[in-house]
Enzyme design. Structure first.
Site, mmCIF file in Angstrom:
data_model
loop_
_atom_site.group_PDB
_atom_site.id
_atom_site.type_symbol
_atom_site.label_atom_id
_atom_site.label_comp_id
_atom_site.label_asym_id
_atom_site.label_seq_id
_atom_site.Cartn_x
_atom_site.Cartn_y
_atom_site.Cartn_z
ATOM 1 N N ARG A 236 0.855 -1.184 0.000
ATOM 2 C CA ARG A 236 0.000 0.000 0.000
ATOM 3 C C ARG A 236 0.891 1.234 0.000
ATOM 4 N NH1 ARG A 236 -4.255 -0.527 4.789
ATOM 5 N NH2 ARG A 236 -4.950 1.470 3.916
ATOM 6 N N HIS A 237 0.322 2.347 -0.392
ATOM 7 C CA HIS A 237 1.028 3.623 -0.278
ATOM 8 C C HIS A 237 1.386 3.856 1.186
ATOM 9 C CE1 HIS A 237 -2.723 5.007 1.511
ATOM 10 N NE2 HIS A 237 -3.343 4.420 0.490
ATOM 11 N N ASN A 243 -5.726 8.721 5.872
ATOM 12 C CA ASN A 243 -5.622 7.582 6.792
ATOM 13 C C ASN A 243 -5.608 8.071 8.234
ATOM 14 O OD1 ASN A 243 -3.315 5.811 4.612
ATOM 15 N ND2 ASN A 243 -5.519 5.517 4.811
ATOM 16 N N ARG A 287 -0.765 9.687 -3.506
ATOM 17 C CA ARG A 287 -0.165 8.976 -2.375
ATOM 18 C C ARG A 287 0.660 7.765 -2.822
ATOM 19 N NH1 ARG A 287 -5.759 8.643 -2.152
ATOM 20 N NH2 ARG A 287 -6.787 6.611 -1.807
ATOM 21 N N GLU A 307 -7.923 3.484 -6.233
ATOM 22 C CA GLU A 307 -8.703 2.887 -5.162
ATOM 23 C C GLU A 307 -10.178 2.742 -5.541
ATOM 24 O OE1 GLU A 307 -9.073 0.898 -2.976
ATOM 25 O OE2 GLU A 307 -8.590 1.712 -1.000
ATOM 26 N N HIS A 372 -3.701 0.387 -3.290
ATOM 27 C CA HIS A 372 -4.610 0.784 -2.225
ATOM 28 C C HIS A 372 -5.220 -0.470 -1.606
ATOM 29 C CE1 HIS A 372 -4.355 4.907 -3.881
ATOM 30 N NE2 HIS A 372 -4.262 4.256 -5.032
#
Length: 452
Positions: A236-237, A243, A287, A307, A372
């Protein structure tokens, strides 16, 4: 809203494998099964060798009689054994047809099917069933190194045929078995058959009489496969501002800790990939691009990796969604895979969107994907053959690189978590404490199938 599963009830295909032992038939069977199941077709492999071993095992338990399944059993000159093998192949075909009648879509007959006579019997039997069609998939391998590796894998991975034999003796016997098949082997030349011939897993592909959407889809997928050793890295980023705030979707930049993850990645990747070539894929969202920024590799940006679209809920927290759309929130918890956000997507929509990514991944060698949570769940489920109902609950934590190494019967997995804190965005399945991304995955071959 909930999205209905596609109606594939009219799809009824028998895919009959053709090829000598140790030519990758079971590898192709299992890869194809995993792909079609990921797309929600009902698929099952009917392995004739498994059925033979299962019946021999049952006979040994019941009567104490151990059948001899060394190379002489596979000799065309062994009349009694040849009849037994033909019967087992026909029984497997009957089981397969009955399964299709009960609602299955694609049934794979994993056997040598190495003579025109055997293929004619299969074609004639399937032709009696309304709405069923048969495709033959021949796997040819001319690479001695690949054959040697396949033989070694066969005799060292727990095959009951060689349970009590020293490895060298087992290898010699298996090579004799191959010789027995070579003596009667007939490559597909029948002009009336629908077939694909794959030489050296993708180096050369021959197609004949492939018709319709599903048959074409199968053919295209198989044309993209290769068996070169490679790794697929999923990450994931880095932690994003959204987040930290508990918001979903959006196009926020990385947090301070997310930037620290991006800064630490080059050393982690270098330590695990060395000088091997690597290509980095990101989504179009900043991101993921920021996370990959310091890596000195070729980078490709894919819109398909963006995403899951949260529609009207984009940028909201789960608490805000529950307050604004209580009915939607409850429906999503009830069936997360099929729930589609208002004006957005469902996990099912994402799986369809990712199919071109899967095709390209199968063509490539070493790839590192920065994606994502929902996207990586879908890709992870494909490589590990996980059911759709569990897919939305796979745990893919932040600041962790997942290394997948494709093998003949699955993927080996390693995880590298950097000691950089991040929020936990995983929401477990209501009423369940299981995180499917942490369950050990088996890559061992199954040697005993159903007994009938």
């Amino acid at each position: 809203m909930q999205v209905a599963k596609p109606d594939y009830s009219e799809a009824k295909i028998v895919l009959a494998m053709v090829g000598l032992p140790a030519r990758g038939k079971s590898y192709l069977s299992n890869k194809l099964m995993r792909y079609l199941k990921w797309l929600e077709y009902d698929v099952q492999v009917f392995n004739v060798g498994q059925l033979r071993r299962s019946r021999a095992h049952r006979k040994a338990q019941q009567s104490g009689v151990l059948e001899d399944h060394t190379s002489s059993y596979f000799s065309h000159n062994n009349v009694e054994a040849t009849k037994l093998r033909e019967q087992i192949a026909e029984d497997s075909l009957e089981m397969l047809i009955q399964w299709l009648k009960k609602g299955g879509n694609v049934a794979i007959h994993d056997a040598t099917n190495s003579t025109r006579t055997r293929r004619a019997k299969i074609s004639a039997r399937v032709a009696k069933e309304k709405g069923m069609s048969v495709i033959f998939l021949e796997s040819v391998c001319n690479d001695p190194a690949v054959i040697t590796a396949n033989v070694a894998l066969k005799v060292s991975s727990g095959d009951p045929d060689y349970k009590n034999l020293p490895r060298e003796e087992a290898e010699c016997d298996f090579l004799r078995r191959i010789k027995e098949y070579e003596a009667v082997y007939e490559t597909i030349t029948e002009p009336h058959l629908s077939y694909l011939r794959i030489t050296d897993v993708g180096n050369e592909v021959t197609l004949s009489r492939i018709n319709g959407y599903l048959q074409s889809r199968i053919a295209f997928y198989l044309m993209n496969l290769h068996v070169k050793p490679r790794n697929i890295f999923l990450s994931r980023h880095g932690e994003s501002q959204f987040n930290v705030e508990g918001r979903i979707g959006g196009d926020s930049s990385l947090s301070e800790r997310g930037l620290a993850y991006a800064h630490a990645l080059p050393e982690l990747v270098r330590n695990n990939i060395g000088d091997a070539p690597l290509t980095v894929w990101t989504s179009t969202l900043q991101r993921t691009i920021q996370t990959a920024a310091e890596l000195p590799y070729t980078k490709l940006t894919w819109k398909s990796l963006d995403e899951l679209d949260a529609g009207v809920c984009d940028g909201m927290t789960y608490e805000e969604i529950e307050q604004a759309y209580p009915e939607d929130f409850a429906n999503r918890d009830e069936d997360k895979f099929n729930y589609r956000y208002r004006g957005g997507e469902s996990y099912r929509d994402v799986v369809v969107r990712l199919e071109p990514i899967i095709m390209e991944l199968e063509r490539q060698e070493n790839i590192l994907i920065f994606g994502h949570q929902a996207i990586l769940r879908c890709l992870y489920a494909y490589f590990h053959d996980l059911p759709q109902a569990d897919l939305p609950y796979i745990n893919v934590p932040l600041h962790t690189v997942i290394k997948l190494t494709p093998k003949a019967y699955g993927c080996d997995e390693e995880r590298y978590t950097l000691p950089i804190g991040a929020v936990n965005t995983h929401r477990p399945k209501p009423g369940s404490n299981v995180s499917h991304g942490e369950v050990p995955i088996s890559t061992k071959r199954e040697y005993f199938g159903a007994i009938a």
